[in-house]
Write an enzyme that holds these catalytic residues in place. Structure first.
Site, PDB file in Angstrom:
ATOM      1  N   LYS A 214      95.880  74.578  19.513  1.00 22.67           N
ATOM      2  CA  LYS A 214      95.728  75.828  20.082  1.00 22.67           C
ATOM      3  C   LYS A 214      95.751  77.074  18.824  1.00 22.67           C
ATOM      4  O   LYS A 214      94.820  77.926  19.064  1.00 22.67           O
ATOM      5  CB  LYS A 214      96.994  76.104  20.988  1.00 22.67           C
ATOM      6  CG  LYS A 214      97.265  77.657  21.588  1.00 22.67           C
ATOM      7  CD  LYS A 214      96.179  77.859  22.417  1.00 22.67           C
ATOM      8  CE  LYS A 214      96.347  79.570  22.592  1.00 22.67           C
ATOM      9  NZ  LYS A 214      95.644  80.026  23.751  1.00 22.67           N
ATOM     10  N   CYS A 268      96.303  87.261  21.653  1.00 23.53           N
ATOM     11  CA  CYS A 268      96.467  85.982  21.065  1.00 23.53           C
ATOM     12  C   CYS A 268      95.913  85.817  19.837  1.00 23.53           C
ATOM     13  O   CYS A 268      96.268  85.604  18.889  1.00 23.53           O
ATOM     14  CB  CYS A 268      95.380  85.036  22.313  1.00 23.53           C
ATOM     15  SG  CYS A 268      95.854  85.362  23.760  1.00 23.53           S
TER      16      CYS A 268
HETATM   17  N1  SAJ Z   1      85.868  89.986  19.247  1.00 24.72           N
HETATM   18  C1  SAJ Z   1      84.990  90.627  18.527  1.00 24.72           C
HETATM   19  N2  SAJ Z   1      83.808  89.935  18.021  1.00 24.72           N
HETATM   20  C2  SAJ Z   1      83.362  88.717  18.902  1.00 24.72           C
HETATM   21  C3  SAJ Z   1      84.511  88.259  20.006  1.00 24.72           C
HETATM   22  C4  SAJ Z   1      85.734  88.923  20.079  1.00 24.72           C
HETATM   23  O1  SAJ Z   1      85.295  91.619  17.751  1.00 24.72           O
HETATM   24  O2  SAJ Z   1      82.365  88.475  18.495  1.00 24.72           O
HETATM   25  C5  SAJ Z   1      87.324  90.736  19.673  1.00 24.72           C
HETATM   26  C6  SAJ Z   1      87.387  91.485  20.816  1.00 24.72           C
HETATM   27  O3  SAJ Z   1      86.501  92.798  21.288  1.00 24.72           O
HETATM   28  C7  SAJ Z   1      88.811  91.332  21.236  1.00 24.72           C
HETATM   29  C8  SAJ Z   1      89.331  90.078  20.497  1.00 24.72           C
HETATM   30  O4  SAJ Z   1      88.187  89.899  19.583  1.00 24.72           O
HETATM   31  O5  SAJ Z   1      89.282  92.619  20.527  1.00 24.72           O
HETATM   32  C9  SAJ Z   1      89.781  88.986  21.168  1.00 24.72           C
HETATM   33  O6  SAJ Z   1      88.899  88.505  22.255  1.00 24.72           O
HETATM   34  P1  SAJ Z   1      88.356  86.986  22.664  1.00 24.72           P
HETATM   35  O7  SAJ Z   1      87.441  87.329  23.716  1.00 24.72           O
HETATM   36  O8  SAJ Z   1      87.574  86.702  21.582  1.00 24.72           O
HETATM   37  O9  SAJ Z   1      89.639  86.361  23.215  1.00 24.72           O
HETATM   38  P2  SAJ Z   1      90.861  86.578  24.096  1.00 24.72           P
HETATM   39  O10 SAJ Z   1      92.043  87.017  23.183  1.00 24.72           O
HETATM   40  O11 SAJ Z   1      90.562  87.179  25.112  1.00 24.72           O
HETATM   41  O12 SAJ Z   1      91.040  85.047  24.511  1.00 24.72           O
HETATM   42  C10 SAJ Z   1      91.290  84.201  23.321  1.00 24.72           C
HETATM   43  C11 SAJ Z   1      90.405  82.954  23.719  1.00 24.72           C
HETATM   44  N3  SAJ Z   1      90.386  81.934  22.606  1.00 24.72           N
HETATM   45  C12 SAJ Z   1      89.389  81.676  22.234  1.00 24.72           C
HETATM   46  O13 SAJ Z   1      88.221  81.981  22.671  1.00 24.72           O
HETATM   47  C13 SAJ Z   1      89.202  80.815  20.870  1.00 24.72           C
HETATM   48  C14 SAJ Z   1      90.866  81.998  25.205  1.00 24.72           C
HETATM   49  O14 SAJ Z   1      90.314  81.013  25.168  1.00 24.72           O
HETATM   50  C15 SAJ Z   1      92.624  81.672  24.567  1.00 24.72           C
HETATM   51  O15 SAJ Z   1      92.998  81.103  25.845  1.00 24.72           O
HETATM   52  C16 SAJ Z   1      93.407  83.220  24.497  1.00 24.72           C
HETATM   53  O16 SAJ Z   1      92.677  83.964  23.348  1.00 24.72           O
HETATM   54  C17 SAJ Z   1      94.671  82.677  24.385  1.00 24.72           C
HETATM   55  O17 SAJ Z   1      95.379  83.017  25.544  1.00 24.72           O
HETATM   56  O18 SAJ Z   1      94.981  82.543  23.378  1.00 24.72           O
END
Ligand code: SAJ
Length: 417
Positions: A214, A268
């Site tokens: 994870k 996360c």
């Molecule tokens: N972000 C970027 N650029 C990107 C993708 C995301 O700057 O290309 C930023 C987003 O704007 C945001 C942050 O990253 O601020 C996190 O967003 P996210 O969509 O990447 O992730 P979370 O926090 O909503 O969910 C993540 C997910 N993990 C992965 O994709 C590996 C989800 O599957 C997990 O279950 C979750 O964390 C968790 O609970 O750990």
């Protein structure tokens, strides 16, 4: 193993615990949800929800009405326990397991031989063994896997959630699930439990690997975003459009760079990598640096705004900084949600207001601003945006993708222009 899970107790009814509890309940299991927050317990027992997640309200309403889900402040005897409490870090980035400890101590008095205890909270490596040790301390009359292996009275496993906020109810069912038992028998029991609703594969491993898996998933994403954020700062220096660059590089069959932005938010990705760094600081150099790059991005955005303000004031010598109005597009931590917690967009907006600017916040997903933010931030609709002198795009909400930004002073952290 036949399914002997008729009644389960889910401890922690937040963003993961409540959807999990409701999904088990919708699949015919009697679920007792436990939370220390009286307000959350009361809401759930009225069939309402205290968190925002698409379709969760209807699901909770149904399962509570059918008497399949109820909530209370303390645990109860059950066939299995799922611990889904927060695992924050402390000021020095060391993991804080106090909520897991409290949950273990609260549920221990109700344990009986044959029970399964699952830790779902994202946790540092060895947290599952630590939870089992806390259970064992509280119940010297029972045996646990760390001392009795496959003969233990109580089965313990780590089964981390991996669902994406905004798609929790679909992903709970469709994602593959990592099942990390403290022994193979623990894994088998936990697989049997999750197969009640999981349509993806339930893949068995040991607890430490599941914990690390994870953390690895979220660190992978953090490192990739840090790479994109670093590229955006390099490209700014070299006068190259980073979004065009990323899209061109991604045409290579083995390259898949994520998108730059104003920083990494949520509960996360900005937290979990620190659990690896805390455990293995000497080795986790890249993971730590990625965190530092992403955490520094809001400051870089604020510096970009200062440069634009200087340009604006040079063009308008009769004005001072107090006459400058800036529109911040988006406050949420990612697109098309209303979740403002740990949001770099909100942080940047607050910091700009603290510097005396007139700040207009455009956040179509909320109706009111949070109470604890500076008074000089005003929530406006997209249609009112033309009263701003400077336009700062912080979140790529769908409403912002359709807008025209021509003839405006724009700082675009999301590549919408
Ligand atoms: N972000 C970027 N650029 C990107 C993708 C995301 O700057 O290309 C930023 C987003 O704007 C945001 C942050 O990253 O601020 C996190 O967003 P996210 O969509 O990447 O992730 P979370 O926090 O909503 O969910 C993540 C997910 N993990 C992965 O994709 C590996 C989800 O599957 C997990 O279950 C979750 O964390 C968790 O609970 O750990």
């Amino acid at each position: 193993m036949s399914n002997s899970f008729k009644h389960i107790c889910v401890i922690g009814l937040g963003y993961i615990g409540l959807p999990t509890a409701a999904t088990f309940a919708a699949h015919g299991v009697k679920v007792t949800g436990v939370d220390v927050n009286q307000h959350a317990v009361d809401m759930i027992n009225q069939g309402k929800v205290h968190i925002v997640e698409p379709d969760l309200d209807a699901l909770v309403r149904d399962v509570v009405a059918q008497d399949k889900l109820s909530a209370q402040l303390t645990p109860i005897e059950a066939d299995a326990y799922i611990v889904a409490v927060p695992t924050p870090f402390k000021d020095d980035y060391q993991p804080d397991l106090k909520y897991i400890e409290a949950a273990a101590k609260a549920l221990a008095p109700f344990l009986k031989q044959g029970n399964l205890v699952i830790l779902e909270s994202t946790s540092p490596v060895e947290a599952t063994e630590q939870m089992s040790a806390w259970l064992s301390e509280a119940r010297p009359d029972l045996t646990f896997p760390q001392t009795m292996g496959e003969q233990a009275d109580i089965l313990v496993a780590h089964c981390p959630e991996r669902v994406l906020p905004g798609k929790v109810l679909q992903e709970l069912i469709s994602n593959d699930r990592i099942i990390g038992g403290m022994t193979p028998r623990c894994s088998k029991a936990a697989s049997t439990l999750y197969r009640i609703f999981v349509k993806g594969a339930c893949i068995e491993t040991n607890a430490r690997t599941a914990e690390m898996c994870k953390l690895t998933e979220n660190s992978f994403r953090d490192v990739n975003i840090a790479f994109a954020n670093e590229l955006s700062m390099i490209c700014d220096k070299l006068d190259i459009n980073v979004w065009e660059l990323v899209s061109l590089a991604n045409r290579h069959p083995r390259v898949n760079i994520l998108q730059p932005g104003p920083g990494v938010g949520g509960h996360c990705i900005a937290v979990d990598p620190w659990f690896i760094v805390a455990k293995t600081p000497e080795q986790a150099r890249l993971i730590r640096t990625a965190r530092e790059v992403n955490d520094a991005k809001p400051e870089w955005v604020i510096d970009q705004v200062k440069i634009k303000i200087a340009d604006f004031l040079q063009a308008h010598p009769d004005k001072t900084i107090r006459d400058v109005t800036i529109a911040c597009y988006g406050l949420a931590f990612k697109p098309d949600i209303d979740d403002l917690r740990e949001s770099p967009a909100l942080e940047i907006t607050k910091r700009l207001a603290e510097q005396g600017l007139n700040v207009l916040a455009i956040e179509p997903n909320i109706e009111n601003l949070p109470h604890n933010i500076p008074q000089n931030i005003r929530l406006i609709s997209v249609d009112e945006r033309d009263s701003a002198d400077i336009h700062l795009i912080l979140v790529d909400h769908k409403q912002f993708k359709e807008l025209n930004y021509d003839a405006r002073l724009v700082i675009d952290t999301k590549g919408l222009q």
